[in-house]
Design an enzyme around this catalytic site. Structure first.
Site, short mmCIF file in Angstrom:
data_model
loop_
_atom_site.label_atom_id
_atom_site.label_comp_id
_atom_site.label_asym_id
_atom_site.label_seq_id
_atom_site.Cartn_x
_atom_site.Cartn_y
_atom_site.Cartn_z
CB SER A 155 -0.93 -0.01 1.19
OG SER A 155 -0.16 -0.05 2.36
CG LEU A 156 0.50 4.00 -2.73
CD1 LEU A 156 -0.37 4.88 -3.62
CD2 LEU A 156 1.93 3.97 -3.26
CD GLU A 174 -0.18 6.56 -12.23
OE1 GLU A 174 -0.92 5.84 -11.54
OE2 GLU A 174 0.79 6.15 -12.88
CE LYS A 181 -4.57 6.67 -2.12
NZ LYS A 181 -5.35 5.49 -2.22
CG ASP A 217 -11.89 6.44 -2.55
OD1 ASP A 217 -11.27 5.48 -2.04
OD2 ASP A 217 -12.52 7.26 -1.88
NE ARG A 226 -4.29 -3.80 -0.12
CZ ARG A 226 -4.21 -2.49 -0.02
NH1 ARG A 226 -3.21 -1.87 -0.59
NH2 ARG A 226 -5.11 -1.81 0.62
CD GLU A 236 -8.14 1.26 -6.45
OE1 GLU A 236 -7.05 0.65 -6.54
OE2 GLU A 236 -8.58 1.72 -5.40
CE1 TYR A 256 -2.52 0.67 -9.27
CE2 TYR A 256 -4.65 1.68 -9.73
CZ TYR A 256 -3.84 0.91 -8.92
OH TYR A 256 -4.34 0.39 -7.76
CE LYS A 266 1.45 4.84 -9.27
NZ LYS A 266 0.69 3.95 -10.14
CE LYS A 309 -5.69 9.05 2.08
NZ LYS A 309 -6.58 7.92 2.02
CB CYS A 340 -46.33 7.08 14.41
SG CYS A 340 -46.32 7.25 12.62
CB CYS A 386 -50.84 6.91 12.43
SG CYS A 386 -49.72 5.77 13.27
CB CYS A 409 -45.10 3.50 13.24
SG CYS A 409 -46.89 3.54 13.13
CB CYS A 421 -49.19 3.91 10.14
SG CYS A 421 -48.20 5.39 9.92
S1 IVH Z 1 0.02 2.47 -7.19
C1 IVH Z 1 2.36 -0.02 -3.71
N1 IVH Z 1 -1.65 4.01 -8.45
O1 IVH Z 1 -4.36 3.18 -3.64
C2 IVH Z 1 1.00 0.24 -4.17
N2 IVH Z 1 -2.43 2.91 -6.50
O2 IVH Z 1 -3.27 3.48 -0.92
C3 IVH Z 1 1.07 0.80 -5.54
N3 IVH Z 1 -4.78 3.35 -5.97
O3 IVH Z 1 -3.54 -0.16 -3.07
C4 IVH Z 1 -0.21 1.34 -5.89
N4 IVH Z 1 -5.17 4.68 -7.67
O4 IVH Z 1 -5.63 0.35 -4.47
C5 IVH Z 1 -1.47 3.19 -7.40
N5 IVH Z 1 -3.00 5.42 -9.69
C6 IVH Z 1 -2.84 4.59 -8.65
C7 IVH Z 1 -3.88 4.31 -7.75
C8 IVH Z 1 -3.64 3.46 -6.67
C9 IVH Z 1 -5.69 4.10 -6.59
C10 IVH Z 1 -5.02 2.59 -4.72
C11 IVH Z 1 -4.53 1.17 -4.78
C12 IVH Z 1 -3.52 1.08 -3.69
C13 IVH Z 1 -3.97 2.17 -2.77
C14 IVH Z 1 -2.83 2.62 -1.90
#
Ligand code: IVH
Length: 666
Positions: free
Chosen positions: A83-84, A114, A116, A118, A137, A174, A226, A291, A315, A409, A412, A427, A432
């Protein structure tokens, strides 16, 4: 920045965060916002950095959560899914850049930024160009095999295009839901009395883990890729990787959602621009990912614990607003459940004016101690219905007092009941008026009987005047009846009667949905219609037969069985049929697709398909795609900002398909 935690507080926080992880990863139902979660994780990390000797082995800092989901086989990732690390300020981004420079011993490193997305992370394994499996994951090393569900996503190719792909690789991406699809899903769930998803991400993660791929297909999940793992990348840089993935036929981000910059100013300018566009994007993002562009440097930089050093997330703050609670009212639902609602001083938030927020139930109001007169922070977070995230207790007027659920209620005035073990207050009065209005409104709603002109207001008028008690009464309404209603003139009377008449031939699924059986929403109604084929066959089904159907759980089966065992329900059903309502059996599936032999024209930009993909999907089903509209055109597939083809198609009365229609027909 942080108040220092004591050891005891640290242990309590670890326990609390384990619970939050369970809510988030296993139940897809977070109880705190992402922002709060991140803040608390920060406190844990801070403490653990200072007191490594106290680190609890179960601390969420030490592992990527998400336990195995029952019903799925687990498989190992060939390369771990990490994860990041998160950053929230320009300073934190600056220190990330400095750290990278220092580790690499240079100062002109390029970064690819890029969106992110959700959603929920996915790894797609391709061997010799063919999709072999796809994993969530999981704990980063092992994930759930959700291949069958991924196969319902049209944009994920089962076979890659081109030929220069590595023989064995994992594509990282994603899975997400567009806001439009999410809103529609929640709207349906609300109509059906099902619990709403908190946000598109939870809806996507929950959908990906449904056990029936047919149900998953209806959720219209989307994918964006990605990354690439477990192989030498076939290109030198991250920004070129996106192009390569696209050439292989994988869904990728749009080019204007990427940026390559070598300095903080450039990166922050991109971040600002994207934050400005955020309210208008058709999907949710929670920031950007920065990145190192040169892929060879990723391995060189390595990782710390569970996060790689080549990237960070920056974020955005959640979309929130402050406003005042003017009143707390209650609403009665169609099954009698009472919901408290905050009436707010109208405030503009993420594209619309908000004047109400749901408070869910009395426990929620008590837990947050929300009072009339309070200044509160509300958050939309992708949901249709905004919610109150926090209360500014310091600004609370001294005269305020805790809110209490009314005893009666609102519709009624019957005394409300709170059954042991249930959160909901209800109720109990089956006659009603408030519940009746909701039931009529639900019966007439789009996915049920689809009676145009019969919304909440008209339903309330009809019930108020004693003209309608149960749905079957709708079909006995006369012109004279309707002329008693305030505001009803000849035109509106005819409109309503016409739409009532037009609803006499619903599909069996619409009819079943209209009955309002507990737990039976649109998806379940469609399943039942497909299996039972007639209402009589459905009535005759035993509990085991119902529970044995794919996609129908024990509780739902019991509710359906019980519904048809009630004399009152059967009488109402017979009254509906006697009033000339004839549910239509679903068509048996014919060989060959509806698109076979049909000519399509595509205009405008589609939200979820590239033009090529749409063409492929049509052709795979035996249809043709033409460039211009003529009398030979069968369907116009309509995207955003269509051109003159749209006007021409309208002139020639060509059937027009929205992207949603198109997907349904697929
Ligand atoms: S790169 C080492 N690129 O964000 C993980 N992640 O908080 C490399 N995510 O697990 C992930 N958009 O589910 C990457 N353009 C993007 C992303 C992205 C969404 C999510 C992904 C990751 C999470 C990390």
């Amino acid at each position: 920045m942080h108040k220092a935690l004591t050891h005891q507080q640290y242990l309590e926080l670890v326990a609390a965060m384990i619970e939050h992880d369970k809510h988030y990863y296993d139940e897809n139902k977070p109880v705190i916002s992402d922002y709060e979660y991140d803040q608390k994780m920060h406190e844990l990390r801070h403490y653990e950095a200072k007191h490594p000797e106290h680190i609890h082995p179960d601390s969420p800092v030490q592992k990527v959560s998400e336990s195995a989901t029952q019903g799925f086989v687990q498989r190992d990732h060939l390369a771990p899914m990490m994860s990041l690390a998160n950053t929230y300020s320009e300073e934190e981004v600056a220190s990330f850049l400095q750290r990278v420079d220092k580790l690499l011993g240079t100062s002109n490193v390029a970064f690819c930024s890029e969106l992110k997305m959700d959603g929920t992370a996915i790894s797609l394994s391709y061997r010799k160009g063919k999709l072999v499996y796809g994993l969530t994951r999981g704990n980063g090393h092992k994930g759930d095999d959700v291949t069958q569900n991924l196969k319902t996503i049209p944009s994920i190719p089962l076979e890659l295009h081109g030929h220069n792909w590595p023989d064995e690789m994992e594509i990282r991406g994603e899975i997400y839901l567009s806001l439009a699809t999410f809103h529609k899903l929640n709207q349906e769930r609300e109509e059906e009395g099902l619990e709403l998803f908190a946000n598109p991400r939870n809806a996507a993660a929950g959908s990906l883990k449904l056990l029936d791929p047919k149900l998953v297909a209806r959720r219209h999940l989307q994918c964006v890729c990605y990354g690439i793992a477990y192989t030498e990348p076939p290109v030198a840089t991250q920004h070129e990787l996106h192009q390569t993935l696209r050439r292989w036929g994988l869904p990728t981000a749009e080019a204007h959602h990427l940026d390559v910059s070598s300095d903080l100013q450039g990166i922050m300018a991109f971040a600002k621009a994207i934050e400005g566009k955020r309210p208008h994007l058709p999907f949710e993002i929670d920031g950007i990912v920065i990145k190192v562009d040169e892929l060879a440097l990723h391995a060189k930089l390595g990782a710390t614990g569970k996060t790689p050093r080549f990237a960070v997330a920056y974020k955005f703050a959640p979309e929130q607003a402050r406003t005042k609670v003017l009143d707390i009212t209650v609403q009665v639902g169609r099954s009698g459940v009472i919901t408290p609602v905050a009436e707010l001083e109208p405030v503009f938030l993420a594209g619309s004016t908000i004047a109400r927020a749901t408070l869910h139930n009395q426990e929620e109001v008590a837990r947050k101690d929300i009072r009339i007169g309070d200044l509160v922070v509300i958050e939309k977070g992708g949901d249709v219905i905004p919610k109150v995230v926090s209360v500014d207790y310091a600004k609370r007027p001294s005269s305020s007092h805790p809110w209490r659920m009314p005893k009666a209620c609102p519709a009624c005035h019957t005394a409300l009941v709170h059954r042991e073990g249930e959160v909901a207050v209800r109720c109990p009065n089956p006659t009603c008026e408030g519940q009746r209005v909701r039931r009529i409104q639900y019966f007439a709603s789009k996915h049920a009987m689809d009676i145009e002109h019969l919304g909440e207001k008209v339903a309330a008028l009809l019930v108020d005047h004693g003209l309608v008690e149960t749905p079957s009464d709708i079909y006995r309404l006369t012109e004279t009846d309707l002329s008693q209603l305030e505001g009803f003139k000849e035109k509106s009377i005819q409109n309503l009667l016409t739409s009532i008449n037009a609803s006499r031939k619903p599909t069996l699924a619409q009819f079943i949905m209209g009955l309002g059986i507990k737990y039976v929403g649109r998806e379940t109604a469609e399943l039942l219609a497909e299996r039972a084929h007639t209402i009589d066959a459905l009535i005759a089904m035993g509990k085991e037969e119902l529970a044995g159907m794919e996609g129908i759980g024990e509780k739902t089966a019991e509710a359906i069985f019980a519904y048809f065992r009630s004399a009152q329900n059967i009488t109402e059903l017979q009254r509906l049929l006697a009033a000339g309502v004839h549910p239509q059996a679903p068509k048996r599936k014919v060989a060959g697709h509806l698109f076979a032999g049909k000519t399509f024209v595509i205009t405008g930009t589609l939200a979820r398909h590239t033009r090529d993909e749409a063409m492929r999907l049509i052709k795979e089903r035996g249809g043709h795609v033409s460039n211009s509209v003529s009398s030979k055109t069968d369907y116009l597939l309509l995207g955003e900002e269509p051109g003159s083809k749209y006007d021409k198609a309208k002139k020639l009365s060509v059937a027009i398909l929205s992207e949603d229609d198109f997907e349904t027909l697929l």
